[in-house]
Write a protein that holds these residues in place. Structure first.
Motif, short mmCIF file in Angstrom:
data_model
loop_
_atom_site.label_atom_id
_atom_site.label_comp_id
_atom_site.label_asym_id
_atom_site.label_seq_id
_atom_site.Cartn_x
_atom_site.Cartn_y
_atom_site.Cartn_z
N UNK A 15 0.80 -1.22 0.00
CA UNK A 15 0.00 0.00 0.00
C UNK A 15 0.83 1.27 0.00
N UNK A 16 2.06 1.22 0.49
CA UNK A 16 2.92 2.39 0.38
C UNK A 16 3.21 2.70 -1.09
N UNK A 17 3.58 1.67 -1.84
CA UNK A 17 3.83 1.86 -3.26
C UNK A 17 2.56 2.32 -3.98
N UNK A 21 1.55 5.71 -6.32
CA UNK A 21 0.88 5.65 -7.62
C UNK A 21 -0.37 6.53 -7.61
N UNK A 22 -1.15 6.43 -6.56
CA UNK A 22 -2.38 7.23 -6.45
C UNK A 22 -2.09 8.72 -6.50
N UNK A 247 8.20 8.26 -8.73
CA UNK A 247 6.91 8.92 -8.48
C UNK A 247 6.96 9.70 -7.17
N UNK A 248 5.98 10.57 -6.93
CA UNK A 248 5.93 11.28 -5.64
C UNK A 248 5.89 10.27 -4.49
N UNK A 249 6.69 10.49 -3.47
CA UNK A 249 6.74 9.60 -2.31
C UNK A 249 5.90 10.24 -1.20
N UNK A 250 4.87 9.55 -0.76
CA UNK A 250 3.94 10.12 0.21
C UNK A 250 4.01 9.35 1.52
N UNK A 251 3.68 10.04 2.60
CA UNK A 251 3.66 9.41 3.92
C UNK A 251 2.34 8.69 4.14
#
Length: 439
Positions: A15-17, A21-22, A247-251
């Protein structure tokens, strides 16, 4: 008309990956000056992740909603690792189409919310989407589903819509070798979005005029297919992959949320269950015993690496048990002659995989570990073998209780061809949890 199709497959609850993507889709799709779609090709759900386990996959559906998914199909994880009722409820709140042409209940109905195909009309062009999933027949039958031949199901669905579409796109959760055959059988297909075998094509692959695209596994890539359509026909098509690392890396807080949802105590007293992969431990012995009892078998064999994490503390929660046994692995009953059982015992004592890094077949650990035998014994120097203290009869039929991953031929080839009963939907952790309640 230009049309962009983004696609994911085999996320397996990474889900982190998927969050990355989202975030990318949310940023990039609005920038396009032409239509776009986002499709998921199955195995988004994987109960090896706590939050997916706690919600029986419904959290994954929420994430697909948030990512503005347009169409999804089911993989073997959606179809086989949750109960019949859970699959029927999985998409209750989905905001996207779900399609699969080859899974039915015993009355011939598709699972709830699924359709046999989807047609979307975009700027006057009719696009037919047909999906099929891998036919793991014994597993589906154990859950009261009927899975039909994917090739015939796709052909039938395409024929049923003859004259009703302009562009044909197949969402295949059957694997790359199937897709290659499909290119030969149905060259009128414009695009196959593939999955299941975790293959990927960085720039797609053209086979008999069909563009094959696939995005690997675990969200490591996001796929993008771009088509130029003129007079309702595809005049050009190309595929690209975007690496998740770019891609953007989100927390995210998926792990903490899953731990919270699985915080219910199973045992509220001191428990020490070590993890050892190269010797028999109390933990692996208890797991073997629990499988032996659950399967009502004459004997059991497992590998110690199924124990992924130790448990030590003043209580044991649902989360602890999940982390100890995160696998989507079920038990089986195998009818086997005494002679074949002796072969299994002999092969197990070679301990060929005791230090091997294992992957696939439902295994979610790291080291395979040594074999553990339960209610089986032998005197190697005399070539004598025993069940429950009695010498094994070569011609007698015995029941071996073990794990489904041994039935695919990788570890014990002889087990692949034996009469096997798959016991679903209980996972190892469900069986082991009941065993812990005795202590």
């Amino acid at each position: 008309m230009k049309l962009t199709i983004y696609h994911t497959n085999d996320i397996h609850s990474h889900l982190q990956e998927y969050a990355n993507i989202s975030a990318y889709l949310a940023e990039e799709r609005p920038k396009l000056n032409h239509p776009s779609l986002y499709l998921d090709i199955g195995d988004h759900v994987d109960l090896s992740t706590p939050i997916t386990q706690a919600t029986m996959g419904k959290h994954n559906v929420e994430l697909l909603n948030s990512a503005r998914c347009d169409i999804a199909t089911i993989g073997n994880n959606e179809g086989m690792t949750i109960s019949h009722a859970a699959l029927n409820q999985l998409y209750d709140k989905a905001h996207f189409d779900i399609t699969c042409a080859n899974v039915f209940d015993e009355a011939g109905n598709l699972p709830n919310h699924l359709t046999s195909s989807v047609i979307k009309v975009i700027e006057g062009t009719r696009i037919l989407f047909v999906a099929a999933t891998a036919p793991f027949t014994p597993f589906y039958r154990a859950l009261d589903w009927v899975v039909t031949d994917p090739l015939e199901a796709i052909k039938d669905e395409v024929k049923a819509h003859e004259g009703q579409y302009d562009v044909l796109i197949i969402m295949s959760h059957v694997g790359v070798f199937f897709d290659e055959k499909l290119c030969q059988e149905l060259p009128e297909i414009d695009i196959i979005l593939g999955s299941h075998t975790h293959h990927f094509f960085k720039h797609g692959e053209v086979n008999n005029g069909v563009l094959m695209a696939a995005a690997g596994k675990y969200g490591y890539y996001l796929g993008e297919v771009t088509m130029e359509i003129q007079n309702h026909s595809v005049v050009s098509k190309k595929a690209e992959l975007y690496a998740n690392a770019d891609l953007p890396q989100v927390a995210t807080d998926f792990e903490l949320e899953g731990k919270r949802l699985l915080s219910t105590p199973v045992i509220n007293h001191e428990m020490n269950l070590p993890r050892k992969t190269n010797v028999i431990s109390k933990t692996s012995y208890l797991l073997a015993e629990s499988i032996y009892e659950f399967t009502h078998a004459d004997c059991t064999i497992i590998n110690a690496g199924l124990i992924v994490r130790a448990i030590e503390g003043k209580e044991v929660t649902e989360y602890d048990v999940h982390q100890m046994l995160p696998h989507p692995i079920n038990t089986v009953r195998i009818k086997i002659t005494g002679q074949e059982l002796k072969y299994v015992i002999i092969k197990s004592q070679k301990q060929e995989y005791i230090n091997e890094y294992a992957q696939g077949l439902g295994f979610r650990g790291d080291i395979f570990g040594g074999y553990i035998l339960y209610n089986l014994g032998f005197i190697e120097s005399e070539s004598r073998y025993f069940i429950n203290g009695e010498e094994i009869d070569d011609d007698k039929i015995y029941t071996l209780g073990t794990v489904d991953m041994y039935t695919f031929g990788r570890y014990f080839p002889t087990l692949k061809d034996q009469a096997t009963e798959y016991l679903l939907p209980e996972f190892l952790r469900d069986i082991f949890k009941e065993k812990l309640l005795e202590y």
